[in-house]
Motif scaffolding. Structure first.
Motif, PDB file in Angstrom:
ATOM      1  N   LEU A  93     -17.320 -19.868  83.409  1.00  0.00           N
ATOM      2  CA  LEU A  93     -18.546 -19.890  84.207  1.00  0.00           C
ATOM      3  C   LEU A  93     -19.580 -18.883  83.719  1.00  0.00           C
ATOM      4  O   LEU A  93     -19.266 -17.724  83.498  1.00  0.00           O
ATOM      5  N   TYR A  94     -20.835 -19.339  83.614  1.00  0.00           N
ATOM      6  CA  TYR A  94     -21.939 -18.475  83.218  1.00  0.00           C
ATOM      7  C   TYR A  94     -21.598 -17.677  81.953  1.00  0.00           C
ATOM      8  O   TYR A  94     -21.776 -16.461  81.915  1.00  0.00           O
ATOM      9  N   PRO A  95     -21.098 -18.356  80.906  1.00  0.00           N
ATOM     10  CA  PRO A  95     -20.632 -17.606  79.729  1.00  0.00           C
ATOM     11  C   PRO A  95     -21.787 -16.838  79.080  1.00  0.00           C
ATOM     12  O   PRO A  95     -22.927 -17.312  79.031  1.00  0.00           O
TER      13      PRO A  95
ATOM     14  N   THR B 151     -22.471 -16.260  76.027  1.00  0.00           N
ATOM     15  CA  THR B 151     -23.085 -16.965  74.886  1.00  0.00           C
ATOM     16  C   THR B 151     -24.259 -17.837  75.329  1.00  0.00           C
ATOM     17  O   THR B 151     -25.243 -17.952  74.615  1.00  0.00           O
ATOM     18  N   LEU B 152     -24.128 -18.446  76.481  1.00  0.00           N
ATOM     19  CA  LEU B 152     -25.150 -19.374  76.959  1.00  0.00           C
ATOM     20  C   LEU B 152     -26.458 -18.654  77.253  1.00  0.00           C
ATOM     21  O   LEU B 152     -27.548 -19.191  77.068  1.00  0.00           O
ATOM     22  N   PHE B 153     -26.345 -17.435  77.717  1.00  0.00           N
ATOM     23  CA  PHE B 153     -27.536 -16.693  78.124  1.00  0.00           C
ATOM     24  C   PHE B 153     -28.032 -15.780  76.995  1.00  0.00           C
ATOM     25  O   PHE B 153     -29.234 -15.605  76.823  1.00  0.00           O
TER      26      PHE B 153
ATOM     27  N   ASP C  34     -27.878 -16.406  73.904  1.00  0.00           N
ATOM     28  CA  ASP C  34     -28.484 -17.290  72.922  1.00  0.00           C
ATOM     29  C   ASP C  34     -29.999 -17.105  72.842  1.00  0.00           C
ATOM     30  O   ASP C  34     -30.609 -17.268  71.798  1.00  0.00           O
ATOM     31  N   GLN C  35     -30.606 -16.826  73.980  1.00  0.00           N
ATOM     32  CA  GLN C  35     -32.059 -16.661  74.031  1.00  0.00           C
ATOM     33  C   GLN C  35     -32.430 -15.271  74.558  1.00  0.00           C
ATOM     34  O   GLN C  35     -33.518 -15.082  75.100  1.00  0.00           O
TER      35      GLN C  35
ATOM     36  N   HIS D 159     -31.406 -14.050  77.123  1.00  0.00           N
ATOM     37  CA  HIS D 159     -31.575 -14.160  78.560  1.00  0.00           C
ATOM     38  C   HIS D 159     -30.521 -13.355  79.286  1.00  0.00           C
ATOM     39  O   HIS D 159     -29.422 -13.161  78.779  1.00  0.00           O
ATOM     40  N   SER D 160     -30.841 -12.966  80.479  1.00  0.00           N
ATOM     41  CA  SER D 160     -29.849 -12.322  81.317  1.00  0.00           C
ATOM     42  C   SER D 160     -29.317 -13.348  82.306  1.00  0.00           C
ATOM     43  O   SER D 160     -30.013 -14.287  82.678  1.00  0.00           O
TER      44      SER D 160
ATOM     45  N   ALA E 197     -28.352 -15.660  88.053  1.00  0.00           N
ATOM     46  CA  ALA E 197     -27.141 -16.358  88.495  1.00  0.00           C
ATOM     47  C   ALA E 197     -26.282 -15.446  89.362  1.00  0.00           C
ATOM     48  O   ALA E 197     -25.716 -15.879  90.373  1.00  0.00           O
TER      49      ALA E 197
END
Lengths: 416, 416
Positions: free
Chosen positions: B318-320, B322-324, B326-327, B329-330, B334
């Motif tokens: 959940l909410y890995p 890497t996903l955030f 990547d850009q 992002h924080s 979430a």
């Protein structure tokens, strides 16, 4: 599972010889059977076995993903989960899934009803064919399986035991958790997308709120075990004639949110809708509107059947009649709340399914069969934007009428 | 389990003789042990075993509910779930639960750390005693067990397998599903309440919206397997000295919503708060405010620890990161969403726990020890009204500061 052996057209008759449930349907002498391999899905072997008495389908899991090869192992147990999902779906919505004649757990093999002259719904939609009662049947299937597989209906010990059983379907849930919910939203290794979408993809992956909402939906997928979902209910898991609709392939079965199956289904209808300009000429508007009418019919049928079951079959621990009858109260307010939540969840899952079919590993023929990449990119862009809109606005879209208007606005020739 | 035998002070030494983990802590010769039965809970046998080397607790499940007798059978497997919950809690928040020295599944028996001079928190609150760091410890315990038992932290195959394991705790979940979530809201057979509350009880049971919201919370309890909950975290499941806080008795352990434990805990603090006018004289205001400060501290500690773990240990699906990342992002948006949802759930469970402790089978000593039924009824009425308010307004109460002001307003002398 030490004696598992992947079948081919030569070894199949021997494997199934002497099994009464097969012999009685195909014919007693395997030497008279004709066997054809027809599997074109991503995961399994599928054979048509025809004999003097009739025809059956034999589906066997491979120990890896057929689409990718043995570099991506996938457990044979998925046949076990497909078998158990099929039997439960047959009990909950009789006649909608193929009848199972024989299951061999060690061989990861299911012998089942041959559907003919049914064809895969996705191909029929690309070809501009209609099926009468399509949305009604699918909405009813989703409602019956959602309701009857939940704590609204089941005894809680059975519900908990069945949830625990399906929690074993780890690897197939993992595919959904990764490929559907997560990979579309960052540069994951197995992703691929149309280069004409590069700018839009960068834009979408730059939207932290979008990624956050997608992960909120993943949290529901992974945790909220409301009912036994089909788990992969796209238009490639539906087979139709002009008048009949059947549902196949529930090997991704898991206990999850009630909005999951119907949301994925709506997504696939919306993708059929948005891809039509590349497939239709004169009949475009009429056929696109027919697809939208199926979306409307699907949800209307779902809500209607769910409401009927709510009144007639609420025998589980949730919203028990005694609690409300005690004061001559109705539980209809609770039903409205429940339908509202399912609808919002469905729209969230819908948007994510639209994204992953354009950005992640497994694309769909609605778009992929469009040869010109620029045309395809233009339609895929509408799909990505509509998906994002639905995911972000899922709690405020009132009904299917509003949804269809939104879909139409994303389909306009002058849409960005 | 054919050789299960309920122990007594006479048979206990023989049963545990020769078990090294016990001998090393109590002393090698069972003849030198002194055994006292001290169980005053609702369900089990509890013994203190003292020997020349030290003292241990022996807790054994009975095949029925101790409070009611053998007319209400309850499976011995609850000791199995308690053992597995204790080992997980010990790993997730080291030192907070009693150390387990020995587990005998067939005998449904756990030998564990003897806590001394700790006393049950509920009694200490009734007596007006304070514990330093109480809210901080409990909030941290709830945060660590919530986070580390979830898909935010665990590998999904382990999370799914453990969820499946605890889905076997059917009968204890059934107690909660019935006695906590449902019975308070209609005239259930095992209910009892103070006759001075008759009019208010009729009023509350007449509120269909209230019953609907309670059932929405039950749906979350029964389906939303976010994390391994303690399952029964009231002030009777906490033992304290003036400076130390420990958590006991997780036999109701199950995978459920992250807000469940902390919501039940807050409810029990609010009941301690509302019942104080019958227990305190001069120090009433100061002690009531201290209880409210513990509520504040509990949530503040929970949110702080959960946020720390969110940044440092988010290794699940959940909410890995890497996903955030990547850009650049924080994922802090979430995190805010997640804490907001846990808070709202906690307030919903809190209101229901307040109701069931006044209306259902198992009441609590905070109110039950008030001899005068009229005085008790007046304070219980505040508790019922506050519970209803929190359940109905759970999504709009912003923070603990607002919660405490609401609690104070229901505690006013001129409150209805």
């Amino acid at each position: 599972m030490s004696d598992y052996l992947a079948l081919d057209t030569g070894t199949l008759p021997e494997r199934l010889s002497g099994i009464e449930a097969v012999a009685s349907r195909v014919g007693p002498d395997p030497a008279t059977w004709s066997v054809k391999e027809v599997g074109d899905g991503n995961l399994n072997l599928v054979f048509i076995v025809e004999g003097p008495s009739g025809t059956v389908i034999v589906k066997q899991a491979l120990p890896y993903v057929r689409l990718v090869g043995d570099s991506w192992p996938l457990p044979l147990t998925r046949a076990f989960f497909e078998y158990h999902a099929l039997t439960r779906q047959a009990a909950r919505d009789p006649g909608r899934v193929p009848e199972v004649f024989h299951f061999d757990e060690d061989q990861a093999l299911i012998v089942m009803e041959y559907l003919s002259p049914h064809a895969i719904l996705r191909g029929r939609l690309i070809a501009g064919q209609k099926t009468e009662g399509l949305g009604e049947a699918l909405g009813r299937f989703c409602a019956r399986t959602a309701f009857r597989g939940s704590d609204l209906s089941m005894k809680t010990p059975e519900k908990k035991a069945d949830t625990a059983l399906f929690l074993g379907n780890v690897e197939l849930c993992d595919i959904t958790e990764s490929l559907v919910f997560t990979d579309p939203y960052f540069q994951a290794e197995m992703n691929n997308h149309n280069p004409h979408l590069d700018a839009l993809v960068t834009e979408l992956r730059g939207e932290v709120a979008l990624k956050t909402e997608a992960q909120h939906m993943l949290a529901k997928f992974a945790n909220n075990a409301e009912t036994l979902c089909h788990g992969d209910l796209h238009t490639g898991s539906v087979m139709c004639t002009d008048a009949e609709t059947r549902v196949i392939d529930p090997e991704f079965g898991f206990y999850g949110p009630m909005g999951f199956d119907i949301g994925m289904l709506i997504a696939n209808f919306l993708m059929a809708y948005l891809s039509q300009p590349a497939h239709r000429g004169d009949e475009l508007d009429a056929y696109q509107e027919w697809i939208l009418s199926v979306v409307d019919e699907t949800w209307t049928s779902f809500a209607s059947e769910f409401s009927t079951l709510w009144e007639a079959e609420r025998t589980g621990i949730l919203y028990p009649a005694t609690l409300f009858e005690d004061q001559n109260h109705s539980a209809s307010g609770a039903l409205s709340d429940k339908l509202r939540d399912i609808w919002a969840d469905a729209l969230g899952f819908c948007g994510i399914e639209q994204h992953r079919r354009t950005l992640s590993l497994a694309h769909n023929a609605d778009f992929e069969s469009i040869e010109d990449a620029e045309t395809r990119g233009k339609l895929e862009a509408r799909n990505l934007r509509l998906g994002a809109y639905l995911l972000m606005n899922r709690t405020t879209i009132a009904d299917t009428s509003e949804l269809l208007d939104i879909a139409r606005s994303f389909n306009r020739k002058d849409a960005p």
